[in-house]
Write a protein that holds these residues in place. Structure first.
Motif, PDB file in Angstrom:
ATOM      1  N   ALA A  89     -46.756   5.448 -53.262  1.00  0.00           N
ATOM      2  CA  ALA A  89     -46.195   4.346 -52.478  1.00  0.00           C
ATOM      3  C   ALA A  89     -47.289   3.378 -52.045  1.00  0.00           C
ATOM      4  O   ALA A  89     -47.099   2.153 -52.045  1.00  0.00           O
ATOM      5  CB  ALA A  89     -45.459   4.895 -51.260  1.00  0.00           C
ATOM      6  N   TYR A  90     -48.444   3.927 -51.689  1.00  0.00           N
ATOM      7  CA  TYR A  90     -49.595   3.105 -51.281  1.00  0.00           C
ATOM      8  C   TYR A  90     -50.002   2.165 -52.413  1.00  0.00           C
ATOM      9  O   TYR A  90     -50.239   0.967 -52.213  1.00  0.00           O
ATOM     10  CB  TYR A  90     -50.724   4.056 -50.897  1.00  0.00           C
ATOM     11  N   LEU A  91     -50.067   2.723 -53.635  1.00  0.00           N
ATOM     12  CA  LEU A  91     -50.462   1.900 -54.784  1.00  0.00           C
ATOM     13  C   LEU A  91     -49.377   0.876 -55.126  1.00  0.00           C
ATOM     14  O   LEU A  91     -49.674  -0.275 -55.475  1.00  0.00           O
ATOM     15  CB  LEU A  91     -50.750   2.798 -55.994  1.00  0.00           C
ATOM     16  N   ILE A  92     -48.111   1.292 -55.023  1.00  0.00           N
ATOM     17  CA  ILE A  92     -47.014   0.368 -55.339  1.00  0.00           C
ATOM     18  C   ILE A  92     -46.990  -0.781 -54.330  1.00  0.00           C
ATOM     19  O   ILE A  92     -46.823  -1.953 -54.702  1.00  0.00           O
ATOM     20  CB  ILE A  92     -45.674   1.133 -55.354  1.00  0.00           C
ATOM     21  N   ALA A  93     -47.185  -0.458 -53.048  1.00  0.00           N
ATOM     22  CA  ALA A  93     -47.198  -1.507 -52.022  1.00  0.00           C
ATOM     23  C   ALA A  93     -48.292  -2.523 -52.328  1.00  0.00           C
ATOM     24  O   ALA A  93     -48.118  -3.730 -52.161  1.00  0.00           O
ATOM     25  CB  ALA A  93     -47.418  -0.890 -50.645  1.00  0.00           C
ATOM     26  N   ASN A  94     -49.431  -2.029 -52.811  1.00  0.00           N
ATOM     27  CA  ASN A  94     -50.540  -2.918 -53.143  1.00  0.00           C
ATOM     28  C   ASN A  94     -50.150  -3.927 -54.224  1.00  0.00           C
ATOM     29  O   ASN A  94     -50.555  -5.088 -54.200  1.00  0.00           O
ATOM     30  CB  ASN A  94     -51.737  -2.078 -53.603  1.00  0.00           C
ATOM     31  N   ARG A  95     -49.329  -3.498 -55.177  1.00  0.00           N
ATOM     32  CA  ARG A  95     -48.943  -4.392 -56.271  1.00  0.00           C
ATOM     33  C   ARG A  95     -47.748  -5.263 -55.913  1.00  0.00           C
ATOM     34  O   ARG A  95     -47.522  -6.299 -56.522  1.00  0.00           O
ATOM     35  CB  ARG A  95     -48.655  -3.594 -57.546  1.00  0.00           C
ATOM     36  N   LEU A  96     -46.940  -4.836 -54.915  1.00  0.00           N
ATOM     37  CA  LEU A  96     -45.746  -5.603 -54.576  1.00  0.00           C
ATOM     38  C   LEU A  96     -46.025  -6.680 -53.532  1.00  0.00           C
ATOM     39  O   LEU A  96     -45.474  -7.766 -53.582  1.00  0.00           O
ATOM     40  CB  LEU A  96     -44.648  -4.668 -54.065  1.00  0.00           C
ATOM     41  N   LEU A  97     -46.876  -6.375 -52.550  1.00  0.00           N
ATOM     42  CA  LEU A  97     -47.132  -7.336 -51.485  1.00  0.00           C
ATOM     43  C   LEU A  97     -47.991  -8.472 -52.020  1.00  0.00           C
ATOM     44  O   LEU A  97     -48.895  -8.252 -52.829  1.00  0.00           O
ATOM     45  CB  LEU A  97     -47.850  -6.639 -50.322  1.00  0.00           C
ATOM     46  N   PRO A  98     -47.727  -9.720 -51.576  1.00  0.00           N
ATOM     47  CA  PRO A  98     -48.514 -10.848 -52.094  1.00  0.00           C
ATOM     48  C   PRO A  98     -49.982 -10.724 -51.702  1.00  0.00           C
ATOM     49  O   PRO A  98     -50.295 -10.364 -50.561  1.00  0.00           O
ATOM     50  CB  PRO A  98     -47.870 -12.066 -51.421  1.00  0.00           C
ATOM     51  N   PRO A  99     -50.903 -10.977 -52.636  1.00  0.00           N
ATOM     52  CA  PRO A  99     -52.331 -10.763 -52.370  1.00  0.00           C
ATOM     53  C   PRO A  99     -52.870 -11.667 -51.269  1.00  0.00           C
ATOM     54  O   PRO A  99     -53.882 -11.345 -50.649  1.00  0.00           O
ATOM     55  CB  PRO A  99     -52.998 -11.063 -53.713  1.00  0.00           C
ATOM     56  N   GLY A 100     -52.180 -12.797 -50.992  1.00  0.00           N
ATOM     57  CA  GLY A 100     -52.693 -13.689 -49.966  1.00  0.00           C
ATOM     58  C   GLY A 100     -52.289 -13.278 -48.560  1.00  0.00           C
ATOM     59  O   GLY A 100     -52.784 -13.809 -47.578  1.00  0.00           O
ATOM     60  N   LEU A 101     -51.377 -12.304 -48.476  1.00  0.00           N
ATOM     61  CA  LEU A 101     -50.851 -11.895 -47.175  1.00  0.00           C
ATOM     62  C   LEU A 101     -51.946 -11.219 -46.341  1.00  0.00           C
ATOM     63  O   LEU A 101     -52.528 -10.229 -46.753  1.00  0.00           O
ATOM     64  CB  LEU A 101     -49.692 -10.927 -47.415  1.00  0.00           C
ATOM     65  N   ALA A 102     -52.209 -11.790 -45.156  1.00  0.00           N
ATOM     66  CA  ALA A 102     -53.309 -11.250 -44.350  1.00  0.00           C
ATOM     67  C   ALA A 102     -53.026  -9.832 -43.889  1.00  0.00           C
ATOM     68  O   ALA A 102     -53.938  -9.026 -43.746  1.00  0.00           O
ATOM     69  CB  ALA A 102     -53.539 -12.155 -43.148  1.00  0.00           C
ATOM     70  N   ALA A 103     -51.743  -9.516 -43.687  1.00  0.00           N
ATOM     71  CA  ALA A 103     -51.398  -8.191 -43.159  1.00  0.00           C
ATOM     72  C   ALA A 103     -51.266  -7.145 -44.258  1.00  0.00           C
ATOM     73  O   ALA A 103     -50.879  -6.014 -43.982  1.00  0.00           O
ATOM     74  CB  ALA A 103     -50.094  -8.276 -42.377  1.00  0.00           C
ATOM     75  N   ARG A 104     -51.595  -7.523 -45.503  1.00  0.00           N
ATOM     76  CA  ARG A 104     -51.330  -6.600 -46.595  1.00  0.00           C
ATOM     77  C   ARG A 104     -52.019  -5.255 -46.393  1.00  0.00           C
ATOM     78  O   ARG A 104     -51.425  -4.197 -46.582  1.00  0.00           O
ATOM     79  CB  ARG A 104     -51.767  -7.204 -47.921  1.00  0.00           C
ATOM     80  N   GLN A 105     -53.283  -5.321 -45.986  1.00  0.00           N
ATOM     81  CA  GLN A 105     -54.062  -4.094 -45.823  1.00  0.00           C
ATOM     82  C   GLN A 105     -53.341  -3.089 -44.910  1.00  0.00           C
ATOM     83  O   GLN A 105     -53.179  -1.930 -45.255  1.00  0.00           O
ATOM     84  CB  GLN A 105     -55.422  -4.464 -45.231  1.00  0.00           C
ATOM     85  N   GLY A 106     -52.874  -3.573 -43.759  1.00  0.00           N
ATOM     86  CA  GLY A 106     -52.179  -2.690 -42.826  1.00  0.00           C
ATOM     87  C   GLY A 106     -50.853  -2.205 -43.373  1.00  0.00           C
ATOM     88  O   GLY A 106     -50.490  -1.037 -43.216  1.00  0.00           O
ATOM     89  N   LEU A 107     -50.123  -3.101 -44.064  1.00  0.00           N
ATOM     90  CA  LEU A 107     -48.809  -2.722 -44.581  1.00  0.00           C
ATOM     91  C   LEU A 107     -48.924  -1.632 -45.646  1.00  0.00           C
ATOM     92  O   LEU A 107     -48.084  -0.739 -45.726  1.00  0.00           O
ATOM     93  CB  LEU A 107     -48.101  -3.950 -45.153  1.00  0.00           C
TER      94      LEU A 107
END
Lengths: 113, 521
Positions: free
Chosen positions: B404-422
């Motif tokens: 899920a961690y890896l999938i979230a990394n590919r689904l969330l937009p790379p520019g999103l500042a909160a991506r790391q936390g999400l």
């Protein structure tokens, strides 16, 4: 890489020979009876030489520290492969029983005490 | 041998073997979940930088030409002009970029940036913790930094693992007779136990040396006082002497810096051919500028602490430091645990051994669950059901959370500042969901979570191909072996999980098969 294959080969053969001094594995692999004490010791001696040989190859090709670490891990790998072979492909090891039939109850004298 | 009354009688009878059995069982049941999580994230950490490349597509650079050390100052200036300190960690075959850390105390700037060595331009910030920031941190301290609680729990788990190795060897009645024995029989608990014993005994060198070396790596946390006595409680003095740290204030007069390339040649000469992996400059452009270089870890098991300090304007050597013989032993053990050296054969062996260790913990838990379930159902107890839920959630559950961690990394937009936390949240949320699922559907939880792992593994590979335009064949063709490797391992894990799910589904309930714990995503 050839040294890695050699090390794994030595480890696998060595542990297979050790396993095939045990009654249950001899029976399962080749339907053979138990080994006498002396041929069993001889077989274990050959196995020990193979395992030490793989250490020497490791140190010669990979140096003392990397070689020793690699040797420990190939020992585990070889032993696990032997266990897997005994469980799923026991006939693979039948040849190893044949080279040291030593003292089967049918062919040789006496059983291991 | 697993309840208190039996322990008492065992001790009364001075039966060492029985008491070891009790110890092994309960230490295993209590710490099993934590141990699996540590083994699992440790196994992933073997390839943490490859996971970084997978999760940070902007760092998938072609391997760069050798870096000019004199060019580094210009790159640092571009990041933060006039900064009073910068360090640059140089590219390796596992990390193709230059990692800059720049500090400007006057303007309160402190930034870390990856720089493409062939263009000198800063890359987009990763906005992900990747493998090094997440799995590795979880492995070493469960990501619990408060009061170093995580490191203490990991230390306790390491100590428990040592106890489990020793007690397991003592109480196993026929350790030599059963040395190679694996019985694939219809009674699943028998097979689970055989797998547990095989993975434990035949993997003993790794299973014993890893927790032991982990305790030695973190010795100063578990034994915080002895070394301070020698330094009269002054930790800074200790760090300065052992680490060989040289500091001096800026002179306030400008002076040009001597050639860093010349200093690098001097460092290589002194280290007998080993290159620096890190170079740093304090007070660049000042008459009191100091240049530091740290020796590469690529070719040694023992993590070197060797540093050389140069006087910036003249290039004269100010201070060198190397490990003392005893320290070198500690560094060897630490290096054998953390494998920061360049050796792909050993890296893959560590990975495989880690998976065997995961299988050992999981089969141990599974055996306990299987041997308990029947008895507890008869007695109307609920404890075994709880441990079963915990066992599923902490084995297949944590694997699913990883996916899920890896999938979230590919689904969330790379520019999103909160991506790391999400991404981190999706890991923990899926883990909790897996635990809840195991508690609600105990009979089929193994099977369903195996199917979920299989699906998630394929999905992650698919998403990587779509969102980064680098499907497996292309990744191989472009020399992006880290990306291709992560993808291939995930596909292999998905295949194993699918096979496990099919076999588990075929088995008559309520006895889950032993294969279900052998899969790895």
């Amino acid at each position: 890489m050839p040294e890695l294959a050699a090390m794994l080969g030595c480890s696998f053969l060595g542990f297979a020979l050790i396993a095939l001094t045990q009654d249950q594995h001899r029976r399962r692999v080749a339907g053979a009876g138990p080994l006498n004490r002396r041929p069993a010791r001889r077989q274990q001696g050959v196995a020990a030489v193979l395992l030490i040989l793989s250490l020497l190859i490791a140190i010669w090709r990979r140096g003392g520290s990397f070689g020793a670490m690699l040797w420990l891990l190939t020992l585990s790998a070889g032993a696990l492969l032997v266990a897997a072979a005994l469980a799923w492909r026991p006939r693979l090891l039948a040849g190893l029983v044949a080279i040291n039939r030593g003292a089967d109850p049918e062919t040789g004298p006496g059983r291991r005490p | 041998m697993d309840n208190k009354g039996e322990l008492q009688s065992a001790l009364d009878a001075h039966d060492l073997r029985a008491s070891m059995n009790w110890l092994h069982t309960w230490a295993g049941v209590v710490m099993g979940s934590v141990l699996f999580a540590i083994f699992w994230t440790g196994t992933l950490s073997v390839f943490d930088r490859e996971i970084d490349r997978w999760m940070m597509p902007q760092t998938r650079l072609a391997h760069a030409p050798a870096t000019s050390f004199d060019g580094l100052q210009a790159m640092a200036d571009r990041l933060a002009p006039g900064a009073d300190q910068w360090t640059a960690t140089l590219p390796t075959d596992r990390e193709p970029m230059i990692a800059f850390a720049v500090t400007d105390r006057a303007r309160h700037i402190k930034l870390s940036r990856n720089v493409d060595p062939s263009t000198g331009r800063a890359l987009d910030p990763p906005r992900t913790l990747g493998g090094t920031g997440f799995f590795f941190q979880f492995h070493r301290q469960l990501r619990l930094e408060f009061l170093q609680i995580g490191r203490w729990i990991v230390g306790l788990a390491g100590m428990t693992m040592l106890i489990l190795c020793v007690s397991g060897v003592i109480f196993h009645k026929k350790i030599f007779a059963d040395f190679f024995t694996l019985r694939i029989v219809s009674k699943p608990s028998r097979t689970a136990l055989d797998l547990h014993v095989l993975a434990g005994v035949l993997g003993l060198p790794f299973n014993f040396l890893m927790p032991l070396s982990s305790l030695i790596v973190f010795w100063s946390i578990y034994m915080p006082t002895p070394h301070l006595i020698a330094y009269h409680g002054d930790n800074t003095a200790y760090v300065r002497e052992v680490g060989g740290i040289f500091m001096r204030p800026a002179a306030g007069r400008p002076a040009p810096i001597a050639s860093l390339d010349a200093m690098e040649r001097e460092a290589v000469r002194r280290w007998g051919g080993a290159a620096p992996e890190m170079v740093g400059v304090s007070h660049p452009g000042d008459a009191a500028a100091v240049v530091v270089m740290r020796k590469s870890r690529a070719s040694l098991v023992a993590v070197p602490i060797d540093v050389i300090y140069f006087d910036g304007p003249t290039g004269r050597v100010l201070l060198t430091n190397t490990a003392t013989p005893i320290h070198r032993i500690q560094r060897f053990i630490a290096g054998a645990h953390t494998i920061q050296f360049r050796n792909w054969t050993l890296r893959w062996f560590y990975y495989a051994s880690g998976l065997v260790g995961c299988g050992m913990v999981a089969t141990g838990l599974l055996f306990w669950v299987q041997s308990r379930r029947k008895r507890h159902t008869k007695l109307g107890l609920r404890g075994a059901g709880f441990v079963e839920g915990l066992a599923v959630g902490s084995t297949t559950g944590v694997i699913l959370a990883t996916a899920a961690y890896l999938i979230a990394n590919r689904l969330l937009p790379p520019g999103l500042a909160a991506r790391q936390g999400l991404e981190v949240w999706s890991f923990y949320m899926v883990w909790i969901a897996a635990l809840a699922h195991a508690g609600l559907r105990p009979r089929v939880a193994w099977t369903e979570q195996c199917w979920a792992i299989a699906a998630a593994g394929v999905l992650a590979v698919f998403l990587n191909a779509v969102t980064t335009g680098l499907p497996i064949p292309l990744a191989f063709a472009r020399g992006q072996f880290a990306v291709a490797g992560v993808d291939c391992v995930m596909l292999a894990g998905a295949a194993i999980a699918a096979v496990a799910a099919v076999r588990l589904g075929r088995r008559p309930l309520p006895s889950p098969g032993p294969v279900g714990v052998e899969q790895h995503a």
